[in-house]
Design a protein around this motif. Structure first.
Motif, mmCIF file in Angstrom:
data_model
loop_
_atom_site.group_PDB
_atom_site.id
_atom_site.type_symbol
_atom_site.label_atom_id
_atom_site.label_comp_id
_atom_site.label_asym_id
_atom_site.label_seq_id
_atom_site.Cartn_x
_atom_site.Cartn_y
_atom_site.Cartn_z
ATOM 1 N N PRO A 1 -0.762 8.823 -5.684
ATOM 2 C CA PRO A 1 -0.055 7.535 -5.605
ATOM 3 C C PRO A 1 -0.655 6.630 -4.540
ATOM 4 O O PRO A 1 -0.966 7.090 -3.431
ATOM 5 N N PRO A 2 -0.852 5.350 -4.856
ATOM 6 C CA PRO A 2 -1.505 4.445 -3.897
ATOM 7 C C PRO A 2 -0.737 4.272 -2.604
ATOM 8 O O PRO A 2 -1.303 3.828 -1.602
ATOM 9 N N THR A 3 0.545 4.619 -2.596
ATOM 10 C CA THR A 3 1.299 4.574 -1.344
ATOM 11 C C THR A 3 0.900 5.702 -0.404
ATOM 12 O O THR A 3 1.159 5.631 0.802
ATOM 13 N N ILE A 4 0.292 6.760 -0.954
ATOM 14 C CA ILE A 4 -0.118 7.917 -0.156
ATOM 15 C C ILE A 4 -1.613 7.866 0.167
ATOM 16 O O ILE A 4 -2.021 8.255 1.265
ATOM 17 N N HIS B 1 -4.240 5.283 0.787
ATOM 18 C CA HIS B 1 -4.481 3.863 1.042
ATOM 19 C C HIS B 1 -5.976 3.549 0.980
ATOM 20 O O HIS B 1 -6.760 4.118 1.745
ATOM 21 N N ALA B 2 -6.357 2.653 0.083
ATOM 22 C CA ALA B 2 -7.749 2.199 0.030
ATOM 23 C C ALA B 2 -7.993 1.083 1.039
ATOM 24 O O ALA B 2 -9.058 1.005 1.651
ATOM 25 N N GLY B 3 -7.007 0.197 1.197
ATOM 26 C CA GLY B 3 -7.185 -0.923 2.117
ATOM 27 C C GLY B 3 -7.460 -0.463 3.531
ATOM 28 O O GLY B 3 -8.329 -1.005 4.225
ATOM 29 N N GLU B 4 -6.738 0.569 3.964
ATOM 30 C CA GLU B 4 -6.913 1.050 5.333
ATOM 31 C C GLU B 4 -8.276 1.688 5.556
ATOM 32 O O GLU B 4 -8.756 1.748 6.691
ATOM 33 N N SER B 5 -8.897 2.149 4.491
ATOM 34 C CA SER B 5 -10.232 2.727 4.650
ATOM 35 C C SER B 5 -11.310 1.651 4.720
ATOM 36 O O SER B 5 -12.476 1.957 4.953
ATOM 37 N N ASN B 6 -10.922 0.383 4.519
ATOM 38 C CA ASN B 6 -11.892 -0.722 4.537
ATOM 39 C C ASN B 6 -11.693 -1.660 5.722
ATOM 40 O O ASN B 6 -12.153 -2.801 5.699
ATOM 41 N N ASP C 1 -2.760 -2.903 0.808
ATOM 42 C CA ASP C 1 -2.184 -1.701 0.211
ATOM 43 C C ASP C 1 -0.757 -1.986 -0.252
ATOM 44 O O ASP C 1 -0.172 -3.023 0.074
ATOM 45 N N ASP C 2 -0.236 -1.061 -1.060
ATOM 46 C CA ASP C 2 1.165 -1.075 -1.476
ATOM 47 C C ASP C 2 1.534 -2.395 -2.166
ATOM 48 O O ASP C 2 0.767 -2.906 -2.966
ATOM 49 N N ARG D 1 -7.357 6.508 2.759
ATOM 50 C CA ARG D 1 -6.762 7.133 3.937
ATOM 51 C C ARG D 1 -5.376 7.650 3.590
ATOM 52 O O ARG D 1 -4.550 6.904 3.050
ATOM 53 N N LEU D 2 -5.135 8.907 3.904
ATOM 54 C CA LEU D 2 -3.859 9.533 3.573
ATOM 55 C C LEU D 2 -2.767 9.070 4.527
ATOM 56 O O LEU D 2 -2.926 9.132 5.753
ATOM 57 N N THR D 3 -1.640 8.647 3.951
ATOM 58 C CA THR D 3 -0.508 8.214 4.768
ATOM 59 C C THR D 3 0.491 9.336 5.022
ATOM 60 O O THR D 3 1.437 9.160 5.794
ATOM 61 N N GLU D 4 0.266 10.480 4.378
ATOM 62 C CA GLU D 4 1.113 11.649 4.618
ATOM 63 C C GLU D 4 0.318 12.892 4.222
ATOM 64 O O GLU D 4 -0.673 12.808 3.487
#
Length: 444
Positions: free
Chosen positions: A82-85, A87-92, A108-109, A327-330
């Protein structure tokens, strides 16, 4: 805005967790970062041979933990998370000083979903068909200027052409004086060096040269873009215009800053990548007379499927962008490992597409792989990423490549040295080391 997820790295990784991560090299972080930045297309295959399909590297900033994946099933896990978990934006985040905080690549989100929804009408099938003739005209104008019988660096010509496509088809700028002013400025913006991207990790650098110099040029481009946006908002014929900016204005509710960030994102994401994939395509055709004839026959017959297959095989054999990140959010289980919050996942496009298990005769250039019913299995051709974050401009890029291939192949025979050019890193892309030097002559 979504609160940022702390990086998993030297400040947040405890020893017990470190022992549960996939194996990887013990080189200092700076050494690994240099090897990744300068030699990733040879460094990653060596790491996979030594550590297996899943391995861990450490990169700046803060010795962040990066887990690299190279099997299609593992990468499907990443794209399917799931894109909430994931995150592509945070990796950029390194791109923020260049693209802006509203860039689709950095969101993200819900913010990402809203922005992507507003961008979609400018990149659907109907819109793409409307851009085809403009791209074809610019392509014909460019190939008409190729030198005859004299070797030249095609990659430079492709960069000029794809820049022109962005200025006229994406930005919608057609005034000759404004184009003359924009071209040199935008060329400096798209020629961003990797060191400039460090400003995304270390904001204090932005006050120093060369970062300050780069941002000054960017500001000049922004002034023109904001003026173009203001003019377009008051254009009584906006609905009749057939460029990306006009379609975005007609289809969505945007602030000027949001529009600016999307335009710069399309510029930076779509310029070098398309130019480079085309250079590699011509590099292959110019060294194989049979493939060249097949491409010419397709161009003559209007066989867009074959021309697109050439572009796809070029992206497969010569991945312009070697990896994409999340980037994993959890805490999440990926590839059999329980990975902590803050872990950076890296899907290694180059490793997947160079794997003999995914592509028999993997080093051969074979456009036919993308024709008929035996298309590559899902997850083995991923130059535009995957999942909900798949590149929104994928269709535009393939359309552009098809039209440019058609314009050149209907007119020229092309030849190059039999020995293939190696790839070298240029910013975030891998380009022909000698610029795809070839010779063009009119077809008999």
């Amino acid at each position: 805005m979504t609160p940022p997820t702390p990086l998993l790295g030297s400040r947040t990784l405890d020893r017990a967790t470190a022992r549960t991560l996939p194996p990887g090299p013990r080189l200092p972080t700076l050494a690994q970062t240099v090897l990744f930045a300068s030699h990733r297309s040879t460094y990653f295959p060596r790491l996979r041979a030594q550590y297996g399909d899943v391995f861990t590297i450490r990169l700046v900033p803060s010795s962040r933990v990066v887990v690299v994946l190279s099997r299609p099933d593992h990468i499907r896990e990443v794209f399917g998370t799931p894109p909430t978990i994931a995150h592509a934006g945070e990796s950029n985040t390194a791109l923020e000083p260049i693209m802006g905080s509203h860039s689709l690549l950095l969101l993200d989100d819900d913010d990402h979903l809203r922005m992507r929804r507003q961008l979609m009408p400018a990149f659907n099938g109907h819109a793409l068909r409307g851009y085809a003739e403009m791209i074809a005209r610019l392509a014909r104008e460019e190939v008409d200027q190729w030198p005859i019988g004299t070797p030249f660096r095609l990659h430079e010509r492709m960069r000029d052409l794809t820049l022109e496509v962005i200025l006229q088809v994406v930005f919608g700028v057609t005034d000759s004086e404004r184009l003359d002013r924009l071209r040199p400025l935008v060329d400096k913006v798209v020629s961003v060096r990797p060191v400039i991207m460090l400003g995304g990790f270390y904001p204090t650098l932005l006050k120093l040269p060369p970062w300050r110099t780069y941002l000054r040029v960017q500001q000049q481009v922004d002034e023109i873009l904001y003026d173009e946006i203001a003019r377009r908002r008051t254009d009584p014929k906006l609905a009749e215009r057939n460029d990306v900016l006009s379609k975005l204005l007609a289809a969505g509710t945007w602030s000027d800053v949001e529009l600016r960030d999307q335009l710069v994102t399309l510029l930076l994401a779509g310029h070098e990548t398309t130019a480079t994939s085309l250079a590699w395509a011509f590099h292959e055709l110019a060294r194989n007379p049979d493939l060249l004839r097949a491409g010419q026959q397709a161009a003559d017959a209007g066989d867009d499927d074959y021309l697109e297959a050439i572009a796809k095989e070029s992206l497969r054999l010569h991945p312009v962008v070697y990896q994409v990140g999340r980037r994993l959010t959890e805490p999440t289980e990926i590839a059999g490992y329980r990975l902590p919050r803050g872990t950076t996942l890296m899907a290694a496009i180059g490793l997947v597409q160079a794997d003999e298990q995914n592509y028999p005769d993997v080093k051969a250039f074979q456009p036919e792989r993308f024709l008929g019913e035996d298309a590559p299995p899902p997850g083995t051709w991923i130059p535009f990423g995957g999942g909900t974050r798949r590149c929104i401009g994928a269709g535009f890029s393939l359309l552009e490549a098809t039209e440019i291939l058609r314009a050149a192949l209907t007119r020229y025979d092309v030849r190059a040295a039999a020995k293939p050019e190696p790839a070298k890193p240029r910013n975030v892309t891998l380009v022909p080391a000698k610029g795809c030097t070839l010779t063009a002559n009119p077809r008999a």
